[in-house]
Design an enzyme around this catalytic site. Structure first.
Site, short mmCIF file in Angstrom:
data_model
loop_
_atom_site.label_atom_id
_atom_site.label_comp_id
_atom_site.label_asym_id
_atom_site.label_seq_id
_atom_site.Cartn_x
_atom_site.Cartn_y
_atom_site.Cartn_z
N THR A 1 0.84 -1.20 0.00
CA THR A 1 0.00 0.00 0.00
C THR A 1 0.88 1.25 0.00
OG1 THR A 1 -1.53 1.31 1.35
CG2 THR A 1 -0.12 -0.21 2.54
N ASP A 2 0.33 2.37 -0.46
CA ASP A 2 1.09 3.63 -0.35
C ASP A 2 1.22 4.07 1.10
OD1 ASP A 2 -1.56 4.40 0.07
OD2 ASP A 2 -1.63 5.87 -1.55
N GLU A 3 0.37 3.50 1.99
CA GLU A 3 0.35 3.96 3.38
C GLU A 3 1.62 3.60 4.14
OE1 GLU A 3 -3.25 3.43 5.55
OE2 GLU A 3 -4.50 3.78 3.80
N TYR B 1 -2.55 -0.68 10.82
CA TYR B 1 -2.68 -1.31 9.49
C TYR B 1 -1.41 -1.11 8.67
CZ TYR B 1 -3.63 -1.42 4.50
OH TYR B 1 -3.52 -1.66 3.15
N LYS C 1 1.48 -3.74 7.22
CA LYS C 1 1.85 -3.87 5.79
C LYS C 1 3.34 -3.60 5.60
CE LYS C 1 -0.75 -4.50 2.73
NZ LYS C 1 -1.23 -5.78 2.13
O1 DAU Z 1 -4.06 4.20 0.32
C1 DAU Z 1 -4.33 2.84 0.13
C2 DAU Z 1 -5.22 2.38 1.25
O2 DAU Z 1 -6.48 2.95 1.04
C3 DAU Z 1 -5.30 0.87 1.36
O3 DAU Z 1 -4.05 0.33 1.64
C4 DAU Z 1 -6.28 0.51 2.50
O4 DAU Z 1 -6.43 -0.88 2.60
C5 DAU Z 1 -7.61 1.15 2.22
O5 DAU Z 1 -8.49 0.89 3.31
C6 DAU Z 1 -7.46 2.66 2.03
O6 DAU Z 1 -7.16 3.34 3.26
P1 DAU Z 1 -7.86 4.70 3.67
O7 DAU Z 1 -7.83 4.84 5.16
O8 DAU Z 1 -7.33 5.84 2.89
O9 DAU Z 1 -9.36 4.40 3.13
P2 DAU Z 1 -10.82 4.65 3.76
O10 DAU Z 1 -11.81 4.34 2.71
O11 DAU Z 1 -10.99 4.01 5.10
O12 DAU Z 1 -10.81 6.23 4.00
C7 DAU Z 1 -10.56 7.13 2.94
C8 DAU Z 1 -10.55 8.53 3.52
O13 DAU Z 1 -11.86 8.85 3.95
C9 DAU Z 1 -9.67 8.66 4.75
O14 DAU Z 1 -9.04 9.93 4.75
C10 DAU Z 1 -10.63 8.57 5.92
C11 DAU Z 1 -11.92 9.16 5.35
N1 DAU Z 1 -13.16 8.59 5.90
C12 DAU Z 1 -13.31 7.25 5.87
C13 DAU Z 1 -14.45 6.65 6.39
C14 DAU Z 1 -14.62 5.14 6.38
C15 DAU Z 1 -14.16 9.43 6.39
O15 DAU Z 1 -14.01 10.67 6.40
N2 DAU Z 1 -15.28 8.85 6.88
C16 DAU Z 1 -15.48 7.50 6.92
O16 DAU Z 1 -16.53 7.03 7.43
#
Ligand code: DAU
Length: 357
Positions: free
Chosen positions: A134-136, A160, A164
């Site tokens: 992942t980029d993270e 997480y 990774k």
């Molecule tokens: O960057 C790659 C990564 O992207 C992958 O390695 C991870 O497996 C994947 O889960 C994802 O991580 P993020 O934390 O960036 O994705 P997420 O969809 O959980 O959240 C995207 C953005 O949206 C993040 O800045 C948090 C925000 N968010 C997320 C949720 C679930 C909100 O503001 N509200 C929410 O309810």
């Protein structure tokens, strides 16, 4: 003779999209998945019609089972997606991330190495153990910093991304120490059909349609590089065909978008495609307590993938989001099946306590 790939995590979001893309390209697929909360056989309905596809329920941590599979199907390369992927879950329960992402990946490496050693020289040279990272792992960026490159230092911030990063170190070590031909891929945020509705985009679509609040963490100004899953899968097929051993690649769209922009765009698309009787979907937006340690910004320099793999993005964000909304509107049964007790428990524990009233 078709090349055979062992695809782990094949019943998940990216895994199942990759399976479809690889079958289309003529590969034989041996799909492994332990079918945990986000592994879903409904994601493989099309693949299962194909006689070049075999599904096996099992865990990457079971070295003996994986080794037997590699031998039985005379696998040419491994593509490892299986992982715990959700940052918020990792904050609540880091241990599962160590078990699945670190220990699981290392056990898989053991099976892959044992098998690779039995191959003839030409097959050994062509073999790739492709690890989806992942980029993270690179941490986050301030507004002024240059995008991540493949040589950016590892600075994981969440349990997480720490898991990774640890797995990546084992992959690298197996390449350097034992000569296993490994490749590590660092994709940015994926979106598209069949993504589990705990992630931002499908969560917002599903909650918008259900009339629920749309919880945005913090200011909503955090930025991500969003890439349609089909672009990621195309890049991975190029990795299988072209990547040299011990290489790493950043894959992304190269375009940064704030979370609030994503959610507002989704709301506007829904307003057009499924207008509400009164008001607009954006009225459901609610700013909630920020994610602890929330990474501010991810941005990807994908020049290496462009030069070595000929990769460039094909799907624009607007077109990709519209297609994704269409998919969720057209697959309400898929969503209903996902909305199990387990999913509801997660949503209650996550959003029940986060709202700022
Ligand atoms: O960057 C790659 C990564 O992207 C992958 O390695 C991870 O497996 C994947 O889960 C994802 O991580 P993020 O934390 O960036 O994705 P997420 O969809 O959980 O959240 C995207 C953005 O949206 C993040 O800045 C948090 C925000 N968010 C997320 C949720 C679930 C909100 O503001 N509200 C929410 O309810």
């Amino acid at each position: 003779m078709f090349k055979t790939l062992l695809v782990t995590g094949a019943a998940g979001f990216i895994g199942s999209n990759f399976v479809d893309a690889a079958l289309e390209k003529g590969y034989r697929i041996v799909a492994l998945d332990k079918l945990n909360y986000c592994g879903n056989l409904e994601n493989l309905v099309d693949a299962r019609q194909n006689d070049r596809f075999t599904f096996i329920e099992g865990d990457v941590a079971d070295t003996a089972q994986v080794l037997a599979l590699l031998q039985t199907y005379q696998v040419n390369s491994v593509v490892h997606f299986a992982a715990q992927t959700h940052v918020d879950r990792s904050i609540k329960d880091p241990r599962a991330f160590i078990e699945d992402n670190v220990v699981g990946s290392q056990h898989l490496l053991d099976a892959s190495l044992q098998y690779w050693k039995t191959l003839d020289e030409a097959s050994q040279r062509a073999y790739r153990h492709i690890h989806i990272s992942t980029d993270e792992v690179f941490g986050d960026l301030t507004d002024d910093e240059a995008p991540f490159t493949e040589t950016s230092p590892y600075r994981p911030n969440s349990p997480y991304s720490a898991s990774k990063a640890a797995a990546d170190m084992f992959v690298r070590a197996y390449g350097k120490t034992y000569g296993l031909p490994v490749v590590i891929v660092h994709p940015s945020n994926n979106y598209g059909p069949r993504q589990f509705p705990e992630k931002l985009i499908p969560l917002m679509i599903q909650r918008a349609l259900a009339g629920d609040t749309l919880p945005i963490y913090g200011t909503g100004k955090n930025r991500r590089d969003w890439m349609h899953v089909s672009d990621h899968c195309r890049a991975l097929l190029a990795v299988i065909e072209k990547a040299k051993a011990n290489e790493t690649f950043n894959i992304g769209s190269g375009i940064e978008t704030t979370n609030i922009e994503i959610v507002e765009t989704l709301c506007a698309i829904l307003d057009q495609k499924r207008p509400k009787a009164d008001g607009h979907y954006r009225d459901q937006i609610e700013f909630v307590t920020d994610r602890p340690g929330h990474d501010w910004r991810y941005a990807m320099d994908t020049n290496k993938a462009h030069e070595h793999l000929g990769f460039s993005t094909g799907v624009s964000l607007q077109a990709g989001l519209e297609a994704t909304v269409d998919w969720y509107l057209g697959n309400t049964q898929w969503v209903e099946h996902i909305l199990s007790g387990q999913y509801r428990q997660w949503i209650d524990s996550q959003y029940g306590v986060k709202r700022e009233d």
